[in-house]
Design an enzyme around this catalytic site. Sequence first.
Site, PDB file in Angstrom:
ATOM      1  N   ARG A  22       0.864  -1.187   0.000  1.00  0.00           N
ATOM      2  CA  ARG A  22       0.000   0.000   0.000  1.00  0.00           C
ATOM      3  C   ARG A  22       0.891   1.225   0.000  1.00  0.00           C
ATOM      4  NH1 ARG A  22      -3.980  -1.375   5.047  1.00  0.00           N
ATOM      5  NH2 ARG A  22      -3.611  -3.597   5.074  1.00  0.00           N
TER       6      ARG A  22
ATOM      7  N   ASP B  49       2.259   5.055  -0.430  1.00  0.00           N
ATOM      8  CA  ASP B  49       1.727   6.381  -0.079  1.00  0.00           C
ATOM      9  C   ASP B  49       1.611   7.297  -1.284  1.00  0.00           C
ATOM     10  OD1 ASP B  49       1.456   6.114   2.687  1.00  0.00           O
ATOM     11  OD2 ASP B  49       3.621   6.376   2.968  1.00  0.00           O
TER      12      ASP B  49
ATOM     13  N   ARG C 162      11.063   4.999   3.970  1.00  0.00           N
ATOM     14  CA  ARG C 162      11.343   6.438   3.948  1.00  0.00           C
ATOM     15  C   ARG C 162      12.019   6.897   5.242  1.00  0.00           C
ATOM     16  NH1 ARG C 162       5.702   8.895   2.352  1.00  0.00           N
ATOM     17  NH2 ARG C 162       6.756  10.813   2.967  1.00  0.00           N
TER      18      ARG C 162
END
Lengths: 248, 248
Positions: free
Chosen positions: A50, A52, A198
């Site tokens: 999923r 971002d 990230r």
Amino acid sequence: MTRFALTIEFDGAPFMGLQRQSHGPSVQQSVEDAAHAVTGETVIMHAAGRTDSGVHALAMRAHVDIAKPFEPFRLMEALNARMRPDPVAVTACEVVPDDWHARFSCVGRAYVYRIANRRAPLTLERGKAWHITRPLDHAAMDRAAQSLVGRHDFTTFRSVHCQAQSPLKTLDRLAVRREGETVLIEAEARSFLHHQVRSMVGCLALVGMGRWEEDALAQALAARDRQALGLNAPPDGLYFVKAVYPEA
Amino acid sequence: MTRFALTIEFDGAPFMGLQRQSHGPSVQQSVEDAAHAVTGETVIMHAAGRTDSGVHALAMRAHVDIAKPFEPFRLMEALNARMRPDPVAVTACEVVPDDWHARFSCVGRAYVYRIANRRAPLTLERGKAWHITRPLDHAAMDRAAQSLVGRHDFTTFRSVHCQAQSPLKTLDRLAVRREGETVLIEAEARSFLHHQVRSMVGCLALVGMGRWEEDALAQALAARDRQALGLNAPPDGLYFVKAVYPEA
């Protein structure tokens, strides 16, 4: 019903993310709307990851169940024709067994993160890489990265919005290398926490810039505290590149 | 006055071309406006090539004359800060002798043309490559390309708007290779006619698709007739990559 596995490439810039959102466009909506237009059926897409808003994919994997008979190649062509205005494309399509699940059957995920490391602003790579002007010591980044490899509590590198039950994850690989003015970070695991890649990249960048000592990454990990996070890297440089499944 | 040589990278998509135009934005205007804002002087930019609307550059060379004293690095930084909203960047800047001329001193120019050769629509490469869905025989293209190498009358491959006095040009290199689903065409010459690279690439693509025999390229060249042109490739895939100057 036939289950089709799709390989999907997309430019994440115009999307609120892969998953369907009430407040804006998503990759899921683009694919599902195209599938509805092509089949007349209400189609739900399940994806391996999923991603971002702003995160890209070179080869996301997903599946859809469709009642209307289709040759896989024809389904791929029909979906692509419908999605054409959106920067999403199905690059491969095949029939899979009904118990094959893009998310739950997936045993490995790989991301690549691109940093454009140069003084000049980005032109052709705008939105496709994280621009860092200070010279990065990619060798120091690679050494520091090794302290994150293995099974750890990744609370420090986890978004407060993460829905995973446990912060324990096994990171199989985290490698940093340079190709000219591009610094590439490769991350592999069975699965990742929300914002984990990230967050790891952000801290690695601090090491590369010399603002963090090499061992600061291990300390941040050991803190198991989101407050110990140095920096969350922007989505622009992140690419989902591979989903791994057991051999049939 | 000090003469500065600039290396310029740009995404050609939003521009009417490199040269200043009355009817829309240009790379020249972007650089000259930034130079004016930085120096207060009326600055004229001279470039090695005059690329068309939509054509990109990885390393265009240009020069500007500026009276106000500047360290080359500071000038580069100041220009980039001013141009930032536009996808143009100065990637190198140096002081050159007053008789160094980006256009007239240039003794070699190189372009690369990118073809994305696959069924699926483009996502991340949109506007950055020519999308051809039919499989291309890159080896046949490379063989056919060799008939264009050397000194020839390139009238067939010349825009009707070309301002060159003679259609005679010496093509030093024209090579076609494949990297995965990307077909790359490299062209080198002292100078090119207007639309010459795109015209050559368009005809090579016809060979690659099997719509032209390999020797059709030599016949089109021998015809010396713009009507013999098969196809002009779109600007999206064209990149100016190198300008060569004599050693100082």
